[in-house]
Design a protein around this motif. Structure first.
Motif, short mmCIF file in Angstrom:
data_model
loop_
_atom_site.label_atom_id
_atom_site.label_comp_id
_atom_site.label_asym_id
_atom_site.label_seq_id
_atom_site.Cartn_x
_atom_site.Cartn_y
_atom_site.Cartn_z
N ASN A 5 0.85 -1.18 0.00
CA ASN A 5 0.00 0.00 0.00
C ASN A 5 0.89 1.23 0.00
OD1 ASN A 5 -2.65 -1.28 0.19
ND2 ASN A 5 -2.01 -1.93 2.23
N THR A 19 0.12 4.79 -11.36
CA THR A 19 -0.39 3.87 -12.38
C THR A 19 0.53 2.67 -12.55
OG1 THR A 19 -1.53 5.65 -13.55
CG2 THR A 19 -1.04 3.66 -14.81
N VAL A 22 -0.13 0.39 -9.52
CA VAL A 22 -1.41 -0.32 -9.62
C VAL A 22 -1.35 -1.39 -10.71
CG1 VAL A 22 -3.85 -0.01 -10.24
CG2 VAL A 22 -2.74 1.59 -8.67
N HIS A 26 -0.24 -3.64 -6.94
CA HIS A 26 -0.22 -3.02 -5.62
C HIS A 26 -1.25 -1.89 -5.57
CE1 HIS A 26 3.30 -5.41 -4.66
NE2 HIS A 26 3.82 -5.04 -5.83
N ASN A 27 -1.42 -1.31 -4.39
CA ASN A 27 -2.45 -0.28 -4.20
C ASN A 27 -1.81 1.08 -3.97
OD1 ASN A 27 -4.42 -2.38 -4.24
ND2 ASN A 27 -4.01 -2.78 -2.07
N THR A 62 -6.39 3.04 -15.14
CA THR A 62 -6.19 2.28 -13.90
C THR A 62 -7.43 1.50 -13.50
OG1 THR A 62 -6.77 4.24 -12.60
CG2 THR A 62 -4.43 3.84 -12.99
N GLY A 67 -4.25 -3.76 -9.24
CA GLY A 67 -4.24 -3.04 -7.97
C GLY A 67 -5.36 -2.01 -7.92
N GLN A 68 -5.47 -1.34 -6.78
CA GLN A 68 -6.52 -0.36 -6.58
C GLN A 68 -5.93 1.04 -6.46
OE1 GLN A 68 -9.90 -1.08 -6.55
NE2 GLN A 68 -9.21 -3.14 -7.17
N LEU A 69 -6.54 1.98 -7.18
CA LEU A 69 -6.16 3.38 -7.08
C LEU A 69 -7.28 4.15 -6.40
CD1 LEU A 69 -4.08 5.64 -7.94
CD2 LEU A 69 -5.61 6.07 -9.86
#
Length: 355
Positions: A5, A19, A22, A26-27, A62, A67-69
Motif C-alpha cells: 500500500n 499507475t 497499480v 499493488h495499491n 487504472t 491493484g486499486q487506485l
C-alpha cells in the motif's frame, strides 16, 4: 504476497508512478485537491505514453487493473497504514495548510519515504557526506518542514520521465513525453530496500494488454541503485536545460535552452557533474551530456518551472540555487549559473511585487 500500500502526496506527476504501481498489482492512494480526488475516484487515472515499436500513444486506464487506485485530501489518511510514502508535489506546496500537517504525520509514522521531486528534500541532503546542511536551508520555501524526518528512512528518486497534463483534457489525464525510468537511491535499511526492490521487480515483470489484444512491455520502470548520488544526475539536466528556459522577458523551450549554444550547455552540464563527483559520486552515476542533449531534442516546451514563473508563481523549486549554494561550499562557482539564478530571482521578485 500481500499487495503493498503506497501513499502518494500529489496527483499530477504522481499519477504516473501510481499507475505503474497499480498495474503491478499493488495499491496506491493519491493526496490531491477535492476536484481531482472526485475525478480519480470516479474514473481512475489515464496515462498516455509512447511505446517503442508502436505507432501513436498507448492509453492505460487504472480502472480494472490488478491493484486499486484511490484519492483523497490531506486529512483522509493515516500514513502509518502504508508501506511506502511517495512525495510528488512541488517543494513549496509542503508548507501549505493541511499538507504540512500530513507531512509531519508522515515523519512521525516512521514509514519509509521516497521523494520524486526535482528538489531533493533537506532530509535526503543530510545523507550526503560532508554536506553543510545549514547553508542550504535558504534554498527551500520552508526548510523546517523536513526536520522531523529520520534521514535513514528517507530516499530520493530522480523524476526522469517527462510528462504533462494536456490542457484540453480532464485532470486525471497525463501524457508522457519522454518515457525514461525513475531512478531511486537505496534506503539506509535493508528491510526498506527489500520492499523497494520488490516494487521494482513487479513493475518490471508486468505486461499490459492493449486495446488490440497485444501483450506489451511498457516503458517507465523503477530502478533502485545503491549509490545515493544516482538521482542527483538530474541536477545537471535541470541546470543546463530546465532553468535556462528562463529568460529576461520570456521563456524558451528546453530544446532551445540546450541547443541554442550547445558548447555552453555542455560546459554547464559537465561542471555540475564534476561538482557531484566531488561530493562523492562516481562518473558511472551520471548520464553523458550527449545522451541528455539528444533527449532534449524532443522537449519542445518550456520547463514546468519556467511555465510557473510565466504564470505568476511566487515560489518554485530552486534546484538552481541549491546547486549554486552547494558549489559555494566547495569554493566553486559558474558565472552562467549565477546568471540563471539571478534571472529566476528577478521573475520571483516581480511576481511577488504584483500580488
Amino acid at each position: 504476497m500481500t499487495p503493498l500500500n503506497v501513499l502518494i502526496l500529489g496527483a499530477s506527476y504522481g499519477s504516473l508512478l501510481a499507475t505503474k504501481i497499480v498495474l503491478a498489482g499493488h495499491n496506491a492512494k493519491m493526496i490531491c485537491l477535492p476536484a481531482e480526488a472526485d475525478l480519480f475516484n470516479a474514473e481512475g487515472a489515464i496515462i498516455r505514453t509512447p511505446v517503442k515499436g508502436r505507432d501513436g500513444l498507448v492509453k492505460i486506464r487504472t480502472n480494472g487493473l490488478a491493484g486499486q487506485l484511490s484519492a483523497g485530501g490531506p486529512a483522509d489518511c493515516d500514513p502509518a497504514d502504508f508501506d511506502l510514502v511517495v512525495l510528488a508535489m512541488q517543494e513549496p506546496q509542503y508548507s501549505s495548510p493541511g499538507v504540512r500537517d500530513l507531512l509531519q504525520a508522515v515523519a512521525k509514522s516512521g514509514v519509509p519515504c521516497m521523494s520524486i521531486m526535482n528538489m531533493p528534500p533537506l532530509s535526503f541532503m543530510k545523507r550526503l557526506p560532508n554536506m553543510d546542511v545549514e547553508s542550504i536551508r535558504v534554498c527551500y520555501a520552508e526548510s523546517t518542514v523536513w526536520d522531523a524526518f529520520d534521514p535513514e528512512k528517507f530516499t530520493l528518486c530522480s523524476p526522469d520521465p517527462q510528462a504533462f497534463r494536456p490542457p484540453e483534457e480532464n485532470l486525471n489525464v497525463l501524457q508522457v513525453r519522454l518515457p525514461t525510468n525513475f531512478k531511486a537511491a537505496a534506503f539506509h535499511h535493508e528491510q526498506d530496500n527489500a520492499m523497494l526492490r520488490r516494487l521494482q521487480a513487479d513493475i518490471e515483470e508486468v505486461r499490459f494488454t492493449t486495446d488490440d489484444g497485444a501483450e506489451i512491455e511498457l516503458p517507465v520502470k523503477l530502478k533502485v541503485h545503491d549509490s545515493v548520488f544516482v538521482p542527483l544526475a538530474k541536477w545537471a539536466m535541470l541546470v543546463a536545460g530546465n532553468y535556462r528556459c528562463v529568460q529576461k522577458e520570456e521563456m524558451r523551450p528546453i530544446q532551445d535552452a540546450v541547443h541554442h549554444d550547445l558548447e555552453q550547455s555542455r560546459e554547464i552540464y559537465n561542471w555540475v557533474v564534476e561538482l557531484c563527483i566531488g561530493l562523492g559520486g562516481a562518473s558511472a552515476d551520471f548520464v553523458p551530456f550527449e545522451k541528455y542533449a539528444n533527449a532534449a531534442q524532443s522537449l519542445g516546451s518550456p520547463s514546468s518551472a519556467a511555465r510557473a514563473l510565466a504564470a505568476g508563481a511566487k515560489n518554485i523549486e530552486r534546484v538552481d540555487k541549491l546547486v549554486q549554494t552547494v558549489a559555494a561550499q566547495k569554493g566553486s562557482h559558474l558565472p552562467s549559473l549565477d546568471e540563471t539564478v539571478a534571472l529566476v530571482d528577478g521573475w520571483l521578485e516581480k511576481n511577488r511585487a504584483a500580488s
